[in-house]
Design a protein around this motif. Structure first.
Motif, PDB file in Angstrom:
ATOM      1  N   ARG A  37      31.507 -33.241 -65.538  1.00 50.60           N
ATOM      2  CA  ARG A  37      30.919 -33.777 -64.299  1.00 50.60           C
ATOM      3  C   ARG A  37      30.215 -32.682 -63.507  1.00 50.60           C
ATOM      4  N   TYR A  38      30.883 -31.545 -63.321  1.00 50.84           N
ATOM      5  CA  TYR A  38      30.289 -30.448 -62.553  1.00 50.84           C
ATOM      6  C   TYR A  38      29.103 -29.840 -63.295  1.00 50.84           C
ATOM      7  N   ALA A  39      29.197 -29.730 -64.620  1.00 56.04           N
ATOM      8  CA  ALA A  39      28.066 -29.201 -65.401  1.00 56.04           C
ATOM      9  C   ALA A  39      26.857 -30.116 -65.258  1.00 56.04           C
ATOM     10  N   GLY A  40      27.086 -31.423 -65.290  1.00 53.96           N
ATOM     11  CA  GLY A  40      25.990 -32.367 -65.122  1.00 53.96           C
ATOM     12  C   GLY A  40      25.376 -32.292 -63.729  1.00 53.96           C
ATOM     13  N   LEU A  41      26.222 -32.176 -62.715  1.00 55.44           N
ATOM     14  CA  LEU A  41      25.723 -32.066 -61.343  1.00 55.44           C
ATOM     15  C   LEU A  41      24.851 -30.830 -61.147  1.00 55.44           C
ATOM     16  N   THR A  42      25.248 -29.740 -61.791  1.00 51.47           N
ATOM     17  CA  THR A  42      24.607 -28.446 -61.527  1.00 51.47           C
ATOM     18  C   THR A  42      23.583 -28.036 -62.580  1.00 51.47           C
ATOM     19  N   GLU A  43      23.326 -28.901 -63.547  1.00 52.03           N
ATOM     20  CA  GLU A  43      22.382 -28.549 -64.612  1.00 52.03           C
ATOM     21  C   GLU A  43      21.027 -28.140 -64.021  1.00 52.03           C
ATOM     22  N   GLY A  44      20.541 -27.009 -64.458  1.00 53.70           N
ATOM     23  CA  GLY A  44      19.254 -26.508 -64.004  1.00 53.70           C
ATOM     24  C   GLY A  44      19.271 -25.884 -62.616  1.00 53.70           C
ATOM     25  N   ARG A  45      20.448 -25.698 -62.069  1.00 56.38           N
ATOM     26  CA  ARG A  45      20.578 -25.134 -60.713  1.00 56.38           C
ATOM     27  C   ARG A  45      21.005 -23.678 -60.779  1.00 56.38           C
ATOM     28  N   PRO A 105      28.398 -15.901 -60.453  1.00 55.94           N
ATOM     29  CA  PRO A 105      27.344 -16.645 -61.158  1.00 55.94           C
ATOM     30  C   PRO A 105      27.837 -18.050 -61.529  1.00 55.94           C
ATOM     31  N   LEU A 106      26.989 -19.031 -61.368  1.00 59.71           N
ATOM     32  CA  LEU A 106      27.364 -20.424 -61.631  1.00 59.71           C
ATOM     33  C   LEU A 106      27.902 -20.607 -63.049  1.00 59.71           C
ATOM     34  N   ALA A 107      27.265 -19.998 -64.025  1.00 60.33           N
ATOM     35  CA  ALA A 107      27.726 -20.151 -65.415  1.00 60.33           C
ATOM     36  C   ALA A 107      29.158 -19.659 -65.575  1.00 60.33           C
ATOM     37  N   GLY A 108      29.498 -18.555 -64.934  1.00 53.36           N
ATOM     38  CA  GLY A 108      30.860 -18.028 -64.991  1.00 53.36           C
ATOM     39  C   GLY A 108      31.853 -18.941 -64.283  1.00 53.36           C
ATOM     40  N   LEU A 113      36.183 -22.934 -64.672  1.00 54.40           N
ATOM     41  CA  LEU A 113      36.676 -24.278 -64.363  1.00 54.40           C
ATOM     42  C   LEU A 113      37.260 -24.947 -65.600  1.00 54.40           C
ATOM     43  N   ARG A 114      36.610 -24.789 -66.742  1.00 55.94           N
ATOM     44  CA  ARG A 114      37.124 -25.414 -67.978  1.00 55.94           C
ATOM     45  C   ARG A 114      38.545 -24.941 -68.283  1.00 55.94           C
ATOM     46  N   TRP A 115      38.799 -23.645 -68.142  1.00 55.97           N
ATOM     47  CA  TRP A 115      40.125 -23.097 -68.433  1.00 55.97           C
ATOM     48  C   TRP A 115      41.149 -23.554 -67.397  1.00 55.97           C
ATOM     49  N   ALA A 116      40.749 -23.584 -66.135  1.00 53.83           N
ATOM     50  CA  ALA A 116      41.667 -24.018 -65.081  1.00 53.83           C
ATOM     51  C   ALA A 116      42.045 -25.484 -65.268  1.00 53.83           C
ATOM     52  N   VAL A 117      41.081 -26.315 -65.635  1.00 54.68           N
ATOM     53  CA  VAL A 117      41.347 -27.738 -65.851  1.00 54.68           C
ATOM     54  C   VAL A 117      42.340 -27.921 -66.999  1.00 54.68           C
ATOM     55  N   ALA A 118      42.164 -27.194 -68.076  1.00 60.19           N
ATOM     56  CA  ALA A 118      43.081 -27.319 -69.215  1.00 60.19           C
ATOM     57  C   ALA A 118      44.506 -26.927 -68.815  1.00 60.19           C
ATOM     58  N   ALA A 119      44.654 -25.818 -68.108  1.00 60.71           N
ATOM     59  CA  ALA A 119      45.985 -25.383 -67.665  1.00 60.71           C
ATOM     60  C   ALA A 119      46.585 -26.380 -66.685  1.00 60.71           C
ATOM     61  N   TRP A 120      45.751 -26.870 -65.764  1.00 64.65           N
ATOM     62  CA  TRP A 120      46.230 -27.828 -64.770  1.00 64.65           C
ATOM     63  C   TRP A 120      46.699 -29.116 -65.443  1.00 64.65           C
ATOM     64  N   ALA A 121      45.910 -29.649 -66.353  1.00 69.81           N
ATOM     65  CA  ALA A 121      46.276 -30.907 -67.015  1.00 69.81           C
ATOM     66  C   ALA A 121      47.602 -30.762 -67.759  1.00 69.81           C
ATOM     67  N   GLU A 122      47.778 -29.647 -68.430  1.00 67.28           N
ATOM     68  CA  GLU A 122      49.043 -29.409 -69.135  1.00 67.28           C
ATOM     69  C   GLU A 122      50.209 -29.322 -68.154  1.00 67.28           C
TER      70      GLU A 122
END
Length: 175
Positions: A37-45, A105-108, A113-122
């Motif tokens: 969702r966040y990648a889609g929102l920020t694509e090209g930004r 940097p946005l890419a970083g 976020l991907r790693w935090a989401v995985a840890a949070w979901a677990e």
């Protein structure tokens, strides 16, 4: 006692429309979908886009959501693994300054976020399975269900903030 959740934001949230009737497992699904969702929102930004009246830029909101998810994942894991249930508050603005959210940097930020989401979901899934209840210094008892919904709202609310920032910057470019 600090107001939080639906008592503070309304149900649905008067700003972002988040429905507090979402199940805790539904909250986990919502958060698990955040990186896309966040990648889609920020694509090209660039990530440095801002909206007057908001404290942070786009990347800062992504970084905040990341740190918030990490923080709560760690607290739930600590309760489950060592019975450490006391949760002190934290100053999100101080953390933003110390981590220099506005310079990440946005890419970083999106990678993190991907790693935090995985840890949070677990962590949240395990806490839901075991019925963890934390004792927050300002909010009182916070069940795993409360944490799941509060964190899902935070992430959804800041996706709304990001969308508003980007709509504002697009209007300024067009106008």
């Amino acid at each position: 006692m600090e107001l939080w959740g639906a008592r503070l934001y309304g149900d649905p949230c008067r700003d972002c429309g988040f429905a507090w009737s979402l199940t805790p497992r539904g909250a986990v699904e919502l958060v698990t979908a955040l990186p896309a969702r966040y990648a889609g929102l920020t694509e090209g930004r660039r990530g440095d886009e801002r909206l007057p009246g908001l404290a942070w830029n786009v990347t800062a909101y992504v970084s905040h959501v990341t740190d918030n998810l990490r923080n709560w994942a760690e607290r739930l894991a600590a309760a489950r693994l060592s019975d450490a249930r006391h949760v002190p508050g934290y100053d999100q603005d101080l953390l933003a300054r110390v981590r220099r959210y506005d310079e990440v940097p946005l890419a970083g930020a999106l990678w993190s976020l991907r790693w935090a989401v995985a840890a949070w979901a677990e962590s949240v899934s395990a806490a839901l399975d075991t019925g963890i209840v934390l004792e927050h210094v300002a909010r009182g008892g916070q069940s795993a269900e409360d944490v799941a919904l509060n964190n899902a709202h935070d992430a959804a609310h800041h996706a709304w903030d990001i969308a508003r920032i980007l709509a504002y910057t697009d209007e300024r470019v067009i106008g």
